[in-house]
Design an enzyme around this catalytic site. Structure first.
Site, PDB file in Angstrom:
ATOM      1  N   ASP A  27       7.125   0.266 -14.722  1.00  0.00           N
ATOM      2  CA  ASP A  27       6.792  -1.033 -14.132  1.00  0.00           C
ATOM      3  C   ASP A  27       5.608  -1.594 -14.902  1.00  0.00           C
ATOM      4  OD1 ASP A  27       8.625  -1.427 -11.949  1.00  0.00           O
ATOM      5  OD2 ASP A  27       7.586   0.162 -10.862  1.00  0.00           O
ATOM      6  N   ARG A  45       1.259  -0.391 -15.569  1.00  0.00           N
ATOM      7  CA  ARG A  45       0.934   1.043 -15.580  1.00  0.00           C
ATOM      8  C   ARG A  45       0.076   1.450 -16.770  1.00  0.00           C
ATOM      9  NH1 ARG A  45       1.996   0.877 -10.436  1.00  0.00           N
ATOM     10  NH2 ARG A  45       4.216   0.939  -9.888  1.00  0.00           N
ATOM     11  N   ARG A  99       2.446 -11.146  -7.513  1.00  0.00           N
ATOM     12  CA  ARG A  99       3.547 -10.744  -8.397  1.00  0.00           C
ATOM     13  C   ARG A  99       4.633 -11.812  -8.435  1.00  0.00           C
ATOM     14  NH1 ARG A  99       5.490  -5.251  -5.904  1.00  0.00           N
ATOM     15  NH2 ARG A  99       6.740  -5.096  -7.819  1.00  0.00           N
ATOM     16  N   LYS A 148      14.190  -8.484  -9.090  1.00  0.00           N
ATOM     17  CA  LYS A 148      13.850  -7.761  -7.868  1.00  0.00           C
ATOM     18  C   LYS A 148      13.030  -8.684  -6.954  1.00  0.00           C
ATOM     19  CE  LYS A 148       9.941  -5.398 -10.114  1.00  0.00           C
ATOM     20  NZ  LYS A 148       9.371  -4.140 -10.591  1.00  0.00           N
ATOM     21  N   HIS A 207       6.366  -0.142   0.887  1.00  0.00           N
ATOM     22  CA  HIS A 207       5.858   1.150   0.425  1.00  0.00           C
ATOM     23  C   HIS A 207       5.395   1.991   1.616  1.00  0.00           C
ATOM     24  CE1 HIS A 207       5.468  -1.326  -3.240  1.00  0.00           C
ATOM     25  NE2 HIS A 207       5.657  -0.196  -3.891  1.00  0.00           N
ATOM     26  N   ASP A 245      15.626   0.531  -5.036  1.00  0.00           N
ATOM     27  CA  ASP A 245      14.177   0.643  -5.158  1.00  0.00           C
ATOM     28  C   ASP A 245      13.826   2.098  -4.869  1.00  0.00           C
ATOM     29  OD1 ASP A 245      11.531  -0.003  -5.544  1.00  0.00           O
ATOM     30  OD2 ASP A 245      11.474  -1.612  -4.064  1.00  0.00           O
TER      31      ASP A 245
END
Length: 345
Positions: free
Chosen positions: A60, A68, A132, A162, A175, A247
């Site tokens: 990602d 990352r 995002r 996504k 999450h 996901d």
């Protein structure tokens, strides 16, 4: 079929054995796997050499807070910054295209096949999405999102929209819990699903990742485990014929579907081609030991279609005038965005 992750900055013997399992198609890298550019290149090289089959290596590297690898890489701006800070559409689309191109070029230079991008969720209120997202208005964000995609495609990287059919409205973070979106079906189809629908119609999306969100007026299961959303809507109504990723099935939002094996079974039965299972090494072992599944020929071909087909050298990339100009412009935009956020809460 399964994309797993690694615990540290080197490949262990146990991880190599797991990557060689016939149900494993690839892996996803995280910040914990990264020390610097030389180390991450060496890690990827060792994985390619030791595992004797084609592996889809992913990350990602969207930009903004979801990036990352940072040290030694361009600090990519958050997607919201294009519309928020750049007043002219031509500027927005130009820099968005350069962001898609530069991000994918830097990842190809590491021998990474795929960065999961772009986010096509609408709005900034969701804790999991925030900046995002490109924006809230479909008409306004589409040319900017499409420009980012065109930059990725210019390099040759597959694109992943996504989180289908749209994660932007719910406040909860998938999450940490399973979010519920109680809006009428008509609103989701007239608003949230539109970026996916329009980009699918232009054949701009190689893959799609559904959300761990339950849309209560449409189906009782999260979209990631819903044959209604993946088979009926995505495949049949929208005519999408690319790869469907789940996901991360290690997320708390996927817990609604049961244990790790049950989550995997439900996602596959619903229509996912490739499954992500991250941060749960014991869960990966459970799936590899207990899941009875044989991918179809079509699924195998879809998986291979996402592999990178271009080799890029770091030194050559950094010498190029395009990289140098884009690197400077995008780094500056990210600095301006962080300043804007600090001043505007």
């Amino acid at each position: 079929m399964l994309l797993m992750d690694l615990v540290g900055q080197t490949l262990t013997a146990e991880e190599q054995e797991m990557l060689e399992h016939p149900l494993v198609s690839g892996l996803i890298l995280f910040t914990r796997n990264f020390h610097d550019r030389e180390q991450i290149q060496e890690l990827i090289k060792s994985i390619r050499q030791k595992v004797k089959k084609p592996l889809l290596i992913t990350v990602d590297q969207e930009g903004g807070r979801v990036q990352r690898f940072r040290q030694g890489f361009t600090q990519l701006p958050a997607m919201q910054s294009f519309q928020q800070l750049l007043p002219i559409l031509a500027e927005q689309t130009h820099l968005a295209k350069e962001a898609g191109w530069l991000m994918s070029a830097e990842m190809f230079a590491l021998d990474i096949d795929l960065s999961f991008a772009p986010v096509l969720d609408l709005g900034h209120c969701c804790k999991a999405i925030g900046d995002r997202s490109f924006g809230s208005d479909v008409t306004a964000i589409l040319p900017v999102a499409e420009a980012f995609i065109d930059g990725m495609r210019e390099t040759g990287m597959a694109t992943t929209g996504k989180h289908f059919p749209g994660h932007g409205h719910v406040l909860a973070d998938s999450h940490l819990e399973t979010p519920f979106d109680n809006r009428p079906q008509e609103r989701i189809f007239s608003h949230d699903i539109q970026p996916f629908k329009q980009l699918i119609s232009k054949q701009k999306l190689s893959a799609i990742m559904p959300a761990h969100v339950i849309y209560t007026e449409c189906d009782s299961q999260p979209a990631s485990g819903s044959s209604y959303w993946l088979k009926n809507v995505l495949r049949q109504q929208l005519g999408f014929n690319g790869v469907i990723f789940s996901d991360d099935l290690g997320m708390k939002g996927a817990g609604f579907m049961g244990n790790y094996v049950e989550r995997s079974e439900k996602a596959l039965n619903a229509g996912c081609d490739l499954l992500l299972l991250c941060n749960e090494p014991d869960g990966v072992v459970q799936v590899l030991d207990n899941l009875k599944y044989q991918p179809t020929q079509a699924q195998k071909e879809r998986h291979l279609s996402l592999m990178k087909r271009k080799h890029i050298e770091w030194r050559e990339l950094e010498k190029s005038p395009r990289w140098q100009q884009s690197h400077q412009a995008l780094s500056t935009l990210q600095e301006q965005w962080l300043e804007w956020k600090a001043n505007n809460g």
